[in-house]
Write a protein that holds these residues in place. Structure first.
Motif, mmCIF file in Angstrom:
data_model
loop_
_atom_site.group_PDB
_atom_site.id
_atom_site.type_symbol
_atom_site.label_atom_id
_atom_site.label_comp_id
_atom_site.label_asym_id
_atom_site.label_seq_id
_atom_site.Cartn_x
_atom_site.Cartn_y
_atom_site.Cartn_z
ATOM 1 N N ASP A 1 0.799 -1.311 0.012
ATOM 2 C CA ASP A 1 -0.083 -0.120 -0.157
ATOM 3 C C ASP A 1 0.686 1.232 0.027
ATOM 4 O O ASP A 1 0.548 2.234 -0.723
ATOM 5 N N GLN A 2 2.093 1.228 0.934
ATOM 6 C CA GLN A 2 2.928 2.389 0.833
ATOM 7 C C GLN A 2 3.305 2.726 -0.755
ATOM 8 O O GLN A 2 3.615 3.765 -1.109
ATOM 9 N N VAL A 3 3.883 1.494 -1.266
ATOM 10 C CA VAL A 3 4.543 1.451 -2.378
ATOM 11 C C VAL A 3 3.587 2.321 -3.549
ATOM 12 O O VAL A 3 3.805 3.149 -4.225
ATOM 13 N N ARG A 4 2.550 1.631 -3.543
ATOM 14 C CA ARG A 4 1.331 2.179 -4.367
ATOM 15 C C ARG A 4 1.284 3.746 -4.253
ATOM 16 O O ARG A 4 0.919 4.557 -4.994
ATOM 17 N N SER A 5 1.003 4.090 -2.856
ATOM 18 C CA SER A 5 0.751 5.447 -2.537
ATOM 19 C C SER A 5 1.986 6.439 -3.275
ATOM 20 O O SER A 5 1.758 7.225 -3.749
ATOM 21 N N GLU A 6 3.259 5.972 -2.960
ATOM 22 C CA GLU A 6 4.096 6.585 -3.330
ATOM 23 C C GLU A 6 4.459 6.571 -4.951
ATOM 24 O O GLU A 6 4.639 7.548 -5.576
ATOM 25 N N LEU A 7 4.123 5.565 -5.533
ATOM 26 C CA LEU A 7 4.028 5.577 -7.285
ATOM 27 C C LEU A 7 3.007 6.641 -7.614
ATOM 28 O O LEU A 7 3.089 7.313 -8.591
ATOM 29 N N LEU B 1 1.884 9.135 -6.102
ATOM 30 C CA LEU B 1 2.403 10.541 -5.813
ATOM 31 C C LEU B 1 3.429 11.001 -6.877
ATOM 32 O O LEU B 1 3.435 12.174 -7.474
ATOM 33 N N ALA B 2 4.219 10.042 -7.297
ATOM 34 C CA ALA B 2 5.422 10.187 -8.322
ATOM 35 C C ALA B 2 4.750 10.300 -9.771
ATOM 36 O O ALA B 2 5.137 11.404 -10.526
ATOM 37 N N ASN B 3 3.389 9.642 -10.029
ATOM 38 C CA ASN B 3 2.858 9.821 -11.302
ATOM 39 C C ASN B 3 2.143 11.136 -11.262
ATOM 40 O O ASN B 3 2.133 11.766 -12.203
ATOM 41 N N GLN C 1 3.021 13.824 -9.872
ATOM 42 C CA GLN C 1 4.327 14.877 -9.706
ATOM 43 C C GLN C 1 4.625 14.920 -11.275
ATOM 44 O O GLN C 1 5.041 16.098 -11.846
#
Length: 97
Positions: free
Chosen positions: A21-27, A29-31, A33
């Motif tokens: 879930d954390q990785v998905r959230s960070e991805l 956010l990166a998308n 940005q």
């Protein structure tokens, strides 16, 4: 045991899910940005031919339309990509995303 073994509480499956879930959230956010950066880069170059201290009406309209079209295209590409990845994952016997 490693530090990962003491990460959070609950079962190992719950820990895996939390990390995923954390990785998905960070991805995500990166998308987001990336989308904002590309919109700024492409639309500014296209619509603001003579930079000054303020935007005139035609520049504002151009930027608004450019941003709308860019986001529409981004969404179409994203949905198509996700659909393809899920379809290929299912065809390979995977569980999908």
């Amino acid at each position: 045991m490693s530090d990962f073994g003491s990460y959070g509480g609950g079962s190992m499956d719950a820990k895996k899910q939390q990390v995923m879930d954390q990785v998905r959230s960070e991805l995500a956010l990166a998308n987001a940005q990336e989308l904002i950066n590309k919109i700024n880069e492409k639309c500014f170059a296209r619509c603001v031919l003579k930079p000054s201290t303020k935007l005139d009406n035609s520049e504002q309209n151009c930027l608004s339309n450019c941003m709308d079209r860019y986001m529409e295209a981004w969404n179409i590409v994203s949905r198509t990509y996700i659909s393809r990845v899920q379809r290929e994952s299912q065809n390979m016997g995977g569980s999908g995303f």
